[in-house]
Design a protein around this motif. Structure first.
Motif, PDB file in Angstrom:
ATOM      1  N   PHE A 112     -14.348   2.481  44.999  1.00  8.42           N
ATOM      2  CA  PHE A 112     -14.343   1.015  44.936  1.00  8.42           C
ATOM      3  C   PHE A 112     -13.540   0.538  43.717  1.00  8.42           C
ATOM      4  O   PHE A 112     -12.708  -0.365  43.813  1.00  8.42           O
ATOM      5  N   GLY A 113     -13.779   1.187  42.568  1.00  8.73           N
ATOM      6  CA  GLY A 113     -13.064   0.823  41.341  1.00  8.73           C
ATOM      7  C   GLY A 113     -11.570   1.068  41.466  1.00  8.73           C
ATOM      8  O   GLY A 113     -10.750   0.259  41.013  1.00  8.73           O
ATOM      9  N   ALA A 114     -11.192   2.199  42.108  1.00 10.31           N
ATOM     10  CA  ALA A 114      -9.770   2.538  42.285  1.00 10.31           C
ATOM     11  C   ALA A 114      -9.080   1.506  43.172  1.00 10.31           C
ATOM     12  O   ALA A 114      -7.948   1.070  42.884  1.00 10.31           O
ATOM     13  N   GLN A 115      -9.743   1.086  44.259  1.00 13.25           N
ATOM     14  CA  GLN A 115      -9.160   0.079  45.159  1.00 13.25           C
ATOM     15  C   GLN A 115      -9.000  -1.260  44.444  1.00 13.25           C
ATOM     16  O   GLN A 115      -7.988  -1.947  44.598  1.00 13.25           O
ATOM     17  N   ARG A 116      -9.988  -1.596  43.636  1.00 14.26           N
ATOM     18  CA  ARG A 116      -9.952  -2.858  42.880  1.00 14.26           C
ATOM     19  C   ARG A 116      -8.789  -2.859  41.883  1.00 14.26           C
ATOM     20  O   ARG A 116      -8.074  -3.843  41.742  1.00 14.26           O
ATOM     21  N   ARG A 117      -8.635  -1.718  41.208  1.00 10.67           N
ATOM     22  CA  ARG A 117      -7.534  -1.573  40.238  1.00 10.67           C
ATOM     23  C   ARG A 117      -6.180  -1.670  40.941  1.00 10.67           C
ATOM     24  O   ARG A 117      -5.276  -2.379  40.490  1.00 10.67           O
ATOM     25  N   ALA A 118      -6.053  -0.941  42.064  1.00  5.75           N
ATOM     26  CA  ALA A 118      -4.781  -0.942  42.805  1.00  5.75           C
ATOM     27  C   ALA A 118      -4.421  -2.349  43.280  1.00  5.75           C
ATOM     28  O   ALA A 118      -3.254  -2.762  43.215  1.00  5.75           O
ATOM     29  N   ALA A 119      -5.423  -3.113  43.729  1.00  3.96           N
ATOM     30  CA  ALA A 119      -5.173  -4.484  44.207  1.00  3.96           C
ATOM     31  C   ALA A 119      -4.677  -5.373  43.068  1.00  3.96           C
ATOM     32  O   ALA A 119      -3.750  -6.184  43.243  1.00  3.96           O
ATOM     33  N   ALA A 120      -5.274  -5.214  41.872  1.00  3.41           N
ATOM     34  CA  ALA A 120      -4.854  -6.021  40.712  1.00  3.41           C
ATOM     35  C   ALA A 120      -3.426  -5.675  40.313  1.00  3.41           C
ATOM     36  O   ALA A 120      -2.608  -6.561  40.049  1.00  3.41           O
ATOM     37  N   VAL A 121      -3.102  -4.358  40.288  1.00  2.00           N
ATOM     38  CA  VAL A 121      -1.740  -3.929  39.911  1.00  2.00           C
ATOM     39  C   VAL A 121      -0.724  -4.454  40.909  1.00  2.00           C
ATOM     40  O   VAL A 121       0.338  -4.965  40.532  1.00  2.00           O
ATOM     41  N   GLU A 122      -1.069  -4.357  42.204  1.00  2.00           N
ATOM     42  CA  GLU A 122      -0.145  -4.812  43.248  1.00  2.00           C
ATOM     43  C   GLU A 122       0.100  -6.317  43.156  1.00  2.00           C
ATOM     44  O   GLU A 122       1.204  -6.799  43.401  1.00  2.00           O
ATOM     45  N   ALA A 123      -0.937  -7.053  42.753  1.00  2.00           N
ATOM     46  CA  ALA A 123      -0.794  -8.515  42.632  1.00  2.00           C
ATOM     47  C   ALA A 123      -0.161  -8.923  41.300  1.00  2.00           C
ATOM     48  O   ALA A 123       0.036 -10.113  41.038  1.00  2.00           O
TER      49      ALA A 123
END
Length: 550
Positions: A519-530
């Motif tokens: 969950f944390g990895a997906q959240r981080r990836a979404a922030a980086v992508e945005a």
């Protein structure tokens, strides 16, 4: 050969480098030396890192908090204010001393002075090198100091550098690693620019390096002051904290994005609440740390002896006299309760000879193995009473000389297991081995953090942990990520008004931690992508509330 024989009548001092902060960076040799120490003299910054590897009762004369088991010598007590004097006094008294310093002893001027004093007195000493902060911190920040071109690397301590040193560094194109403090890093950058370094030279500044509080800022020599002010790091009440700054092309931002392995861990810096009992939380906390999290263990259940111990005493005596064919353990606490009764009667694991042993769950099985008992039966499928019954053999009067099972358990009913065993033809002594009661409330500071959003996530491993945590500490804030071990626990959480964000794919605490990390990895990836700054859940609290509770 035993080293102790080499040291004669004298004591002995081991100068030990405890590394830059991460307890995992202690060397094997350091752990070995700590395990043999009679006296530990540690710099306050590294005391917690090294203390965990010492024997119970080791003397710690520099610590303000006295250890009840400590038997520090009078000589060491007299010299307790000065680390060097404490170490030398204890060695004079014939004791084995570990003198632990941050980083590496070879870069510690006090350690060098203390070694000379020991040499003058003929007291033997040895040095166990440690990971120096100037090397370890850049590695954890994702800042390589050299590349294929083999650029020169210079190390400088800003507090002792003179004009000649800055001048040499200014005209050089070497990578410069500067040890300084947060409030003085901007003046060190200014010294390099004044000495000839270009203001647009890349620079990284790392605070609390190698710990889960680590933060790294990328800027240029000319722009570092503004960057730290924009990030609200300066001005700071904690301006004296040490930082490592790396100056040169190796610390370019583009490279750091690819190489920042530590700060990009899935739960990096997350404060994760583990509401379990101490005995059960250790391996889970270790797993969370591997994901970069900072676990906080809050006991929600306390374990107490049964109100009437006679039934348990009769059953344990029955084990020895051959009353039972099987004993079934459904929890770590059941193992602990039986083990304590054994110790009370002067028995050990040999009393299980000839008795078949069943265990539900990996942790229960491990607790038995640690006691010296290898379980004969662990469920092959679901780790539960139902899973145990799936694999439990029916009673066979030909092969089973005795038809009785001892089931030590909590005061919570286990009808499913008892009924299932009776159906298979067994007689069951269902005995209360321990009681589970709600634990005392945690400290006020922890309660405030739970209710005020100071925790980034909470792991619920059963419905009772939900009810007990809310009962003793209050309801977690709505920014806190709620992770549940299964549907029943999730339902209880929702009944308490909590939003469940993460569900374990199977009823295992380790799978639950893994699911939170995903969950944390997906959240981080979404922030980086945005293109957004990666923030922990707790950093999204309203500013007014954060100011009040943090």
């Amino acid at each position: 050969m035993n080293r102790q024989h080499l040291h004669g009548a004298h004591g002995h001092v081991t100068f030990l480098g405890a590394g830059p902060g991460d307890p995992g960076l202690l060397t094997l040799r350091a752990v070995e030396a700590l395990g043999r120490a009679d006296v530990l003299v540690a710099d306050p910054r590294v005391y917690d890192v090294v203390r965990a590897h010492t024997r119970p009762g080791v003397d710690t004369p520099l610590q303000a908090v006295t250890d009840e088991t400590s038997t520090a010598s009078a000589a060491a007590d007299d010299a307790a204010l000065d680390p060097g004097e404490s170490a030398i006094a204890a060695a004079r008294a014939g004791r084995r001393v570990v003198r632990a310093v941050a980083g590496d002893p070879g870069l510690d001027s006090d350690a060098a002075r203390e070694m000379l004093a020991l040499a003058d007195e003929g007291i033997p000493f040895e040095v166990v090198p440690g990971v120096a902060a100037v090397v370890g911190v850049p590695a954890y920040a994702g800042v390589p100091l050299r590349d294929a071109q083999g650029t020169d690397v210079r190390f400088v301590d800003a507090s002792t550098a003179d004009d000649r040193c800055w001048t040499e560094l200014g005209v050089s194109d070497a990578t410069v690693v500067v040890s300084t403090t947060l409030e003085k890093v901007t003046s060190a950058a200014g010294e390099l620019v004044a000495a000839g370094r270009k203001p647009d030279t890349p620079l990284t500044v790392t605070l609390a390096g190698t710990t889960t509080r680590q933060r790294t800022f990328t800027a240029t020599l000319g722009g570092i002051t503004q960057a730290l002010k924009q990030a609200k790091v300066l001005p700071s009440a904690d301006g004296g904290q040490p930082v490592i700054a790396v100056v040169g092309e190796r610390s370019a931002a583009a490279q750091r994005e690819q190489l920042a392995w530590f700060e990009s861990k899935p739960l990096f810096g997350w404060q994760v609440l583990v509401p379990r009992t101490k005995e059960q939380a250790a391996s889970l906390s270790d797993q969370l740390r591997s994901y970069g999290a900072v676990p906080a263990e809050v006991p929600t259940i306390a374990v107490e002896p049964p109100r009437t111990p006679q039934q348990m005493e009769r059953a344990v005596k029955g084990l020895v006299t051959g009353r039972y064919e099987w004993i079934a353990f459904t929890s770590v606490n059941a193992v602990k309760a039986v083990r304590e009764k054994f110790e009370e009667y002067g028995l050990d694991a040999r009393a299980f000879a000839g008795i078949k042993v069943a265990a539900v769950g990996e942790q229960t099985a491990n607790a038995l193995i640690e006691f010296g008992v290898k379980p004969d039966l662990v469920p092959s499928g679901e780790q539960s009473a139902a899973g145990l019954l799936e694999d439990w053999p029916p009673y066979d009067p030909v092969f089973d000389p005795i038809d009785r099972v001892f089931l030590p358990r909590a005061d919570i009913a286990t009808e499913t297991l008892v009924a299932g065993l009776i159906e298979l033809g067994w007689e069951v002594d269902d005995v209360t081995a321990y009681r589970t009661v709600r634990a005392s409330p945690p400290p006020a500071e922890t309660r405030e953090a739970i209710k005020g959003g100071g925790f980034d996530a909470v792991l619920f491993t059963s419905s009772s942990t939900v009810r007990n945590l809310v009962g003793i500490a209050g309801k977690p804030h709505n920014v806190t990520v709620i992770a549940c071990i299964g549907p029943a626990t999730a339902k209880t959480a929702e009944e308490h008004g909590l939003r469940v964000d993460v569900m374990s794919p199977e009823p295992s605490v380790h799978k639950l931690a893994e699911a939170l990390a995903d969950f944390g990895a997906q959240r981080r990836a979404a922030a980086v992508e945005a293109g957004e700054q990666v923030k922990r859940p707790s950093e999204k609290r309203p500013a007014r509330r954060r100011a009040r509770t943090s």
